[in-house]
Scaffold this active site. Sequence first.
Site, mmCIF file in Angstrom:
data_model
loop_
_atom_site.group_PDB
_atom_site.id
_atom_site.type_symbol
_atom_site.label_atom_id
_atom_site.label_comp_id
_atom_site.label_asym_id
_atom_site.label_seq_id
_atom_site.Cartn_x
_atom_site.Cartn_y
_atom_site.Cartn_z
ATOM 1 N N CYS A 42 0.928 -1.236 0.139
ATOM 2 C CA CYS A 42 0.047 0.057 0.058
ATOM 3 C C CYS A 42 0.895 1.303 0.052
ATOM 4 O O CYS A 42 2.068 1.180 0.539
ATOM 5 C CB CYS A 42 -0.884 0.069 1.203
ATOM 6 N N ASP A 44 0.349 3.770 1.706
ATOM 7 C CA ASP A 44 0.337 4.330 3.005
ATOM 8 C C ASP A 44 1.716 4.633 3.747
ATOM 9 O O ASP A 44 2.553 3.861 3.501
ATOM 10 C CB ASP A 44 -0.212 3.398 4.018
ATOM 11 N N HIS A 98 -2.169 -3.965 4.990
ATOM 12 C CA HIS A 98 -1.952 -3.333 6.570
ATOM 13 C C HIS A 98 -3.305 -3.098 7.021
ATOM 14 O O HIS A 98 -4.364 -2.860 6.294
ATOM 15 C CB HIS A 98 -0.840 -2.187 6.498
ATOM 16 N N CYS A 101 -6.094 0.076 6.792
ATOM 17 C CA CYS A 101 -6.094 0.490 5.476
ATOM 18 C C CYS A 101 -6.818 1.538 5.185
ATOM 19 O O CYS A 101 -8.273 1.184 5.141
ATOM 20 C CB CYS A 101 -5.642 -0.559 4.389
HETATM 21 CO CO CO Z 1 -3.555 1.228 3.121
#
Ligand code: CO
Length: 208
Positions: A42, A44, A98, A101
Amino acid sequence: MKILKHLFDRNLAWATAIKEEDPDFFSLLSKQQAPEYLWIGCSDSRVPANQIVNLPPGEIFVHRNIANVVVHTDLNCLSVIQYAVEVLKVKHIIVCSHYGCGGIKAAMENQGHGIIDNWLCHIRDVSRFNAEKLSGLTHDKKFDLLCELNVIEQVKNVCNTTIVQNAWDIEATLSVHGWVYSIQNGILKDLDICITSREQLAEKCKKI
Ligand code: CO
């Protein structure tokens, strides 16, 4: 004066510290990259591939997007997978989600979020495919499970690419893994869906 000077300062300090420890580090690294792993994770900011597994530059080839989605026709992701498998000859592809998310959370909501809703349709598909497993759960449990189920779905999508199928056909050693990371404690969890061949894919797809 440089805009974002503090980042250049941090870069200089970082590179200097590495060279102090290993004077040849960058000159050796500049000559080749031979990573064993492709990480599909991701975007992130709290989930940086190298840092999570504590590996230095040169060890992981990385592709990241919102909610670590592998879309059958995403030329960007497919190009990364092709280069990693056919040129770098990575041995492992890791799809890592994760908990918590934001992409998964947004896909669970009814309100609109703009253009990203089109991307999040892929997560809503995962939710629809697994409606039975997800029904009756509390919001938090559903959120966690959807993060995991999304990994499993994306592992299958990686395995179904012509790139991975071709690699298995020529008996290349290539495993596809599904992991999920906890931002709360920094620990990775293996979802135990490692797939290493067409046969395993067919067998595991019946169960998951
Ligand atoms: Co995420």
